[in-house]
Design a protein around this motif. Sequence first.
Motif, PDB file in Angstrom:
ATOM      1  N   THR B   2       0.847  -1.188   0.000  1.00 40.78           N
ATOM      2  CA  THR B   2       0.000   0.000   0.000  1.00 40.78           C
ATOM      3  C   THR B   2       0.886   1.243   0.000  1.00 40.78           C
ATOM      4  N   VAL B   3       0.600   2.133  -0.913  1.00 40.04           N
ATOM      5  CA  VAL B   3       1.368   3.366  -0.993  1.00 40.04           C
ATOM      6  C   VAL B   3       0.446   4.528  -0.657  1.00 40.04           C
ATOM      7  N   THR B   4       0.843   5.303   0.320  1.00 35.79           N
ATOM      8  CA  THR B   4       0.046   6.448   0.746  1.00 35.79           C
ATOM      9  C   THR B   4       0.467   7.682  -0.036  1.00 35.79           C
ATOM     10  N   ALA B 266      14.296   7.289   0.513  1.00 39.58           N
ATOM     11  CA  ALA B 266      13.794   7.291  -0.859  1.00 39.58           C
ATOM     12  C   ALA B 266      14.081   5.933  -1.493  1.00 39.58           C
ATOM     13  N   LEU B 267      13.058   5.352  -2.096  1.00 41.75           N
ATOM     14  CA  LEU B 267      13.207   4.033  -2.712  1.00 41.75           C
ATOM     15  C   LEU B 267      13.311   4.113  -4.225  1.00 41.75           C
ATOM     16  N   ALA B 279       7.055  11.541  -9.297  1.00 36.44           N
ATOM     17  CA  ALA B 279       6.914  11.372  -7.847  1.00 36.44           C
ATOM     18  C   ALA B 279       8.149  10.678  -7.279  1.00 36.44           C
ATOM     19  N   VAL B 280       8.321  10.883  -5.996  1.00 36.05           N
ATOM     20  CA  VAL B 280       9.342  10.151  -5.238  1.00 36.05           C
ATOM     21  C   VAL B 280       8.615   9.176  -4.322  1.00 36.05           C
ATOM     22  N   ARG B 290       4.174   8.224  -1.354  1.00 36.64           N
ATOM     23  CA  ARG B 290       4.429   8.735  -2.693  1.00 36.64           C
ATOM     24  C   ARG B 290       4.167  10.231  -2.653  1.00 36.64           C
ATOM     25  N   VAL B 291       5.152  11.002  -3.053  1.00 40.97           N
ATOM     26  CA  VAL B 291       4.993  12.450  -2.985  1.00 40.97           C
ATOM     27  C   VAL B 291       5.396  13.074  -4.319  1.00 40.97           C
ATOM     28  N   ARG B 292       4.604  14.043  -4.745  1.00 36.23           N
ATOM     29  CA  ARG B 292       4.884  14.741  -5.994  1.00 36.23           C
ATOM     30  C   ARG B 292       5.446  16.115  -5.670  1.00 36.23           C
ATOM     31  N   ALA B 293       6.203  16.654  -6.616  1.00 39.56           N
ATOM     32  CA  ALA B 293       6.729  18.009  -6.437  1.00 39.56           C
ATOM     33  C   ALA B 293       7.092  18.575  -7.794  1.00 39.56           C
ATOM     34  N   ARG B 294       7.137  19.904  -7.851  1.00 44.62           N
ATOM     35  CA  ARG B 294       7.535  20.530  -9.116  1.00 44.62           C
ATOM     36  C   ARG B 294       9.026  20.317  -9.370  1.00 44.62           C
ATOM     37  N   ALA B 295       9.792  20.322  -8.299  1.00 42.55           N
ATOM     38  CA  ALA B 295      11.244  20.115  -8.444  1.00 42.55           C
ATOM     39  C   ALA B 295      11.683  18.999  -7.511  1.00 42.55           C
TER      40      ALA B 295
END
Lengths: 179, 562
Positions: B2-4, B266-267, B279-280, B290-295
């Motif tokens: 499960t990825v949050t 970080a995987l 995403a990272v 799981r996190v998204r970012a512009r940079a």
Amino acid sequence: MFTLRAGRRAFLGSVLWASLVLRRSNPVFAQSAIVGPLDPSSLGTLEAVVDAIVPRDRDPGALDAGVPARIFAHLSTHPEALRLYRVGLELVDRLAHQAGASSFRALDGPERERILSSLASGPDSARQPGGEFLARVRRDVLAFYWASEVGQRIVGYRPPLSGYPDYADPPSGAGSPQR
Amino acid sequence: MTVTKEEPFDAVVVGSGAGGGFAAMALAEAGMRVLLLERGRRFEPGRDFPMNHPDWELRPRAFRGTETATGDVSLQLEEGAPLDPRYGHLRSTDLPGTAHNGGSRRGPFRYDRVFGLGGTTLHYQGEAHRFPEHAFRPASRSGLGVDWPLGYADLARYYDRAEHILGVAGDPANPFKPARGPFPTPAHRLSYASQRVARGAKKLGWALLPNSLALPTRSVDGRSSCQRSGGCVQGCIFGAKSSVDLTAIRRGERTGRLRVQTDSRALAMEMGQDGRVGAVIYRRANGVYRVRARAIVLAMGAVETPRLLLASRSASQPNGIANGSGLVGRYLMETLLVELAVRFDDRIDAYRGPPIDSRIWDFSLPSVNGSVRSGYVLGVSGTAGGFHGPMSYALQMPGLGRAHKEAMRAQFGTVLTLIGIAEQEPRAGNRLTLAESMDPDGIPLARIASSLSELDLLALDAMLMRLKELATASGAVEVLRQITTYDTPAASHIGGTCRMGRQPRDSVVTPFGRSHDVPNLFITDASVLPGQGAGDSPSLTIQALALRTAEHIVTLARRREL
């Protein structure tokens, strides 16, 4: 000549080891209060070994610094080390018998040193039980003694509890502080 | 699994060492919302570091288990390259001639780093060097290495800013460095060890100068000034050493826009359809996120950053992310190092004072003249080689009994270590690749192949010769130990595995640390370095580059180009 025993990695290893044997929850306690994993005879031999590694001379020795108690505390929780110590203590007593003494304790200082040093002689000694024991007990005794306030005082070492900000007590031959 | 999903950030920075911490701070101070991921935990100087205890030598180092290749499972240790017998005199030895490595190959690669907030600055000794101007143009000036895609002038103002954040102590009167104004705090007085060696250097006509150190001599930002305890490597109990957790990251947190997340590894990175990192994916104790970012800013160091890039391969990126050049992992530079532990007849008490408080830069200008190479710096270390307190001395002295105790009384405090560090020739064949075996998180281990070139061997040879001259001139009576990277690799200043350059064909990132291939991916660690500053320590340059990259990210964001 100051001949080194080991490299930096070995030193770091020894520091890691030291961290394992430190018993934060066990302050140095009186030897008379010890009830632990060695029988009285072995305890006597251990004290003689400890005294041989850092003897009392014009300065206090390892017995004065409470080193046996520190080792005892460690052996109480490390069965592998305890096995090695038991084998080693029996061995030095046996070697003392072969030398004509009733026990290792009965030997004088130079004879004790000679027997201990003999454990490190010969090819592949480091892998033999005697060599392993000597390496271990030597390391334990030296570390507990020289990290103690007794040992530090003998060589004039002041731990950096508050750093060395004032450059007080310059060593011999030091020039005046300069920029 | 499960990825949050996390709420997106403006920037995610992975790794909190010299480069990551500074980048995160600069981005947050510029108004961006930043997530900083750190694999290790946060350390508290007063609680975690041991040197406020009388028996500190017995106590565990706070960083235990995170510092070297033997303390983690990142590296697959391989058999070293064959030793060149022409340079047998460079073997690492203890007297009387006991070899550290008696074999015919170099020892395994050893990686000095710390997992924890602040990264390897937690155990560094605070050296804060501006690379000299010539270090940015080594190929043009002397035919060695490769020219950087930027020069000293491009970095000068970032060096200024980094030094002020750190409160660097130094003496501006250094003829081997670019002209500059005063340091934020005055130079340290020379330690007893350096005072002794200064006499020898003077006889030889060399200049032993105060080192520039991120160990402020005055209080900076409410922290204690350096108390000269000599405990930088163990962790500064006074919180005086300007590690990144106590400086840049603390500043960043004050903005309220920097979220620091420790114990978060970080995987992988996910690529989006638009050719950007989407995403990272990272792991905490309680799950995977799981996190998204512009940079996305990678700053895990010269091993972990290329490792993650290579491991994040996919159908669209079969060679890994940002690896269109095929250079991710290549041009790895280890640390060319020579250490001589030398004994004097009288007490020096070298353990007092900053551990490495002086340097000799007379030979820092790179050149090759026949078999003589320059391009290195020399220095004095009070505690290197494990000679610190009585316990460490005692464990390294031979024997036992009365003689041992007498030797301790006579010789404790009489040892210091002379060191030389050179720049390794960057070569494509020295590289990091992925092994087939994996760590517990399923990430392939890093496999490192590194050998020494003729130029590298010449540098080691020259440093050993100079250090022996210096030892003799300073009055040392005995060399106790000789350690060289000829047979014992070191990697405290490792770099170069994602080198910067102008052209996508010969570099991984631009001069601003931006991936040539992935427009929202940036790197701010030692992996971007094309060279090693002629032997200077890299942390301040990494920090200056991180500030420059962060400024570039902010500019791109404001132009809506991210």
